[in-house]
Structures are given as structure tokens and as C-alpha cells.
Design a protein around this motif. Sequence first.
Motif, PDB file in Angstrom:
ATOM      1  N   ASP A   1      -5.806  -1.917  -0.327  1.00 34.94           N
ATOM      2  CA  ASP A   1      -5.980  -0.789   0.590  1.00 34.94           C
ATOM      3  C   ASP A   1      -7.384  -0.702   1.213  1.00 34.94           C
ATOM      4  O   ASP A   1      -7.539  -0.746   2.438  1.00 34.94           O
ATOM      5  N   ALA A   2      -8.406  -0.627   0.376  1.00 40.25           N
ATOM      6  CA  ALA A   2      -9.771  -0.448   0.902  1.00 40.25           C
ATOM      7  C   ALA A   2     -10.224  -1.688   1.670  1.00 40.25           C
ATOM      8  O   ALA A   2     -10.911  -1.584   2.692  1.00 40.25           O
TER       9      ALA A   2
ATOM     10  N   VAL B   1       0.856  -1.202   0.000  1.00 45.32           N
ATOM     11  CA  VAL B   1       0.000   0.000   0.000  1.00 45.32           C
ATOM     12  C   VAL B   1       0.883   1.241   0.000  1.00 45.32           C
ATOM     13  O   VAL B   1       0.681   2.180  -0.773  1.00 45.32           O
ATOM     14  N   LYS B   2       1.910   1.215   0.852  1.00 46.73           N
ATOM     15  CA  LYS B   2       2.807   2.364   0.972  1.00 46.73           C
ATOM     16  C   LYS B   2       3.527   2.621  -0.348  1.00 46.73           C
ATOM     17  O   LYS B   2       3.695   3.766  -0.771  1.00 46.73           O
ATOM     18  N   ASP B   3       3.951   1.545  -1.015  1.00 49.95           N
ATOM     19  CA  ASP B   3       4.681   1.680  -2.279  1.00 49.95           C
ATOM     20  C   ASP B   3       3.755   1.984  -3.455  1.00 49.95           C
ATOM     21  O   ASP B   3       4.230   2.233  -4.564  1.00 49.95           O
ATOM     22  N   GLY B   4       2.442   1.875  -3.234  1.00 47.81           N
ATOM     23  CA  GLY B   4       1.489   2.156  -4.317  1.00 47.81           C
ATOM     24  C   GLY B   4       1.536   1.137  -5.446  1.00 47.81           C
ATOM     25  O   GLY B   4       1.251   1.464  -6.603  1.00 47.81           O
ATOM     26  N   THR B   5       1.900  -0.103  -5.151  1.00 49.44           N
ATOM     27  CA  THR B   5       1.937  -1.140  -6.199  1.00 49.44           C
ATOM     28  C   THR B   5       0.505  -1.563  -6.546  1.00 49.44           C
ATOM     29  O   THR B   5      -0.449  -1.192  -5.858  1.00 49.44           O
ATOM     30  N   GLU B   6       0.395  -2.397  -7.589  1.00 51.04           N
ATOM     31  CA  GLU B   6      -0.931  -2.858  -7.999  1.00 51.04           C
ATOM     32  C   GLU B   6      -1.595  -3.643  -6.853  1.00 51.04           C
ATOM     33  O   GLU B   6      -2.782  -3.452  -6.554  1.00 51.04           O
TER      34      GLU B   6
ATOM     35  N   GLY C   1      -1.016  -3.295  -3.715  1.00 52.99           N
ATOM     36  CA  GLY C   1      -1.352  -2.313  -2.684  1.00 52.99           C
ATOM     37  C   GLY C   1      -2.644  -1.579  -3.009  1.00 52.99           C
ATOM     38  O   GLY C   1      -3.484  -1.357  -2.137  1.00 52.99           O
ATOM     39  N   ARG C   2      -2.814  -1.215  -4.276  1.00 51.16           N
ATOM     40  CA  ARG C   2      -4.043  -0.508  -4.674  1.00 51.16           C
ATOM     41  C   ARG C   2      -5.264  -1.394  -4.479  1.00 51.16           C
ATOM     42  O   ARG C   2      -6.314  -0.939  -4.046  1.00 51.16           O
ATOM     43  N   LYS C   3      -5.109  -2.691  -4.779  1.00 46.20           N
ATOM     44  CA  LYS C   3      -6.244  -3.610  -4.596  1.00 46.20           C
ATOM     45  C   LYS C   3      -6.540  -3.829  -3.118  1.00 46.20           C
ATOM     46  O   LYS C   3      -7.687  -3.984  -2.711  1.00 46.20           O
TER      47      LYS C   3
END
Length: 221
Positions: free
Chosen positions: A51-52, A40-45, A47-49
Motif C-alpha cells: 500500500d504505502a 490492498v482492497k482485500d487487506g491481505t498481507e 496488500g498491507r506491504k
Amino acid sequence: MKLLILLGPPGAGKGTQAQHLVSRFGLVQLSTGDMLRQAVKDGTEVGRKADAIMKAGQLVPDEIVTSLISEQLDKHAHAPGFIFDGYPRTQAQAVALDALLADRGMKLNHVIELTVDEDALVTRIAGRFTCARCNEGYHDTFKLPKVAGVCDICASTEFKRRPDDNAETVRARLAVYRADTAPILPYYEAKGIVSRVDGMGDIASVGAAIDAIVQDVPVSA
Ligand code: AMP
């Protein structure tokens, strides 16, 4: 090679005890929660999936966490052993883990279940925070830094709290534990590899009880 699972609800002390086993036995801690927070911190794919889903206290899809574990097993191929912390959390993950290990000629040795009183968990979790630099764990009630606002270990003055460590999300995470994770215990009980440790004691006494079990764990090939 020692392969252990630490199983227990959020706030049972899995992360704390896993870190202790890392320093005591040189095992590698594989925490899917830590891996997902990093993603999530790195904003990887991934992480994007995730997070919520994490903010809601729900489970990230099995394939995502299993592939994270698979990568780490390969990355640490020469480790003396692994502690699985927060994985597996579903029956499908338990089966997937057995397959990942079998592919690499490994087999689980032991599952340690940390038992805790659920009412205490919300207090435990809602008060916890960590050093933003070295990750040392603290608690508003049980373990404040010796000097207010300064990390005991690295002297950093920055601390962080997990966004999912609030009372509402903790209740959702506990419900998920009861519905999806606790039911995998019989799978391991049938293999005769489960030990229970009372996770309500202080950190050192829980650690000593776990050490005694880990020392006796038979070493697999
Ligand atoms: P933890 O740090 O183990 O409490 O995990 C934090 C959050 O990450 C969980 O509430 C889930 O949303 C997600 N997560 C961690 N491990 C898993 C897993 N094995 N399966 C599915 N979701 C997971």
C-alpha cells in the motif's frame, strides 16, 4: 500460445491496450498493478506491504510481484496466451519471468514497447478515472461518459480514481520507469523480440498497430 509483454511508462496505455487484446485474441491479461490494488482492497498481507509503496510511486519488491505472476500462470494454465501488463519492471523480474515460463515449457514471443511523450503523460494520468463497477476507463479531457456521471457500459453512477494518479506520484513513477524499467529493453532487444508502437495516437489506431504485430507473432509450443 502467444506470450507478450506490453512495456511503457505509466499512462502509455498498457492497460487499455491489454484489455483490447483480451477481447480480440482471448489472451489473459496479467497486470501486477491490478493484482496489487486488489490485494490492498482485500487487506491481505501482500496488500498491507504494498500500500504505502504504491502511494509513493515506488516499486513493490520483486519476489512479491513474481509470486503473484506465478500463481496466475498456474491458475490460467489452459489459456491461449498471456499479456504481461506492468510486469516485468526490473531486470531481476525479467530474468525471473523467463525462469517461470521455462519451468512451464513456455517462452516469450514478443515485447511491444509503447513510446510516448513524457509531458503528455502527466495530463493523461492525472485526468483518468474508471467505473467503480465494470472498470471501464474514462478521462476528464479525452473520454467523458456520454451521459454525464453515468457509465456508458453498465450505467453505474459510481466512479473511482487511483490514489497514485496525482501529478506528484506520477513524476515519481516516471523516474522509476526511467531508472529501473527502461533499462530492461536491451535484454529483450538482444533476443530480437522488441517492436515499438507510437502510443500517442488515439486508442483505436494504437490498437490497430498492436493487432498487426500480434497477428504475426509466431506461436510457440
Ligand atoms: P500500474 O498499475 O502497473 O501502474 O502499477 C501501480 C503500482 O503498483 C506501481 O507504481 C508499483 O508501485 C506497483 N507495481 C505494479 N507492478 C509492479 C511490478 N512489476 N514491480 C514492482 N511494483 C509494481
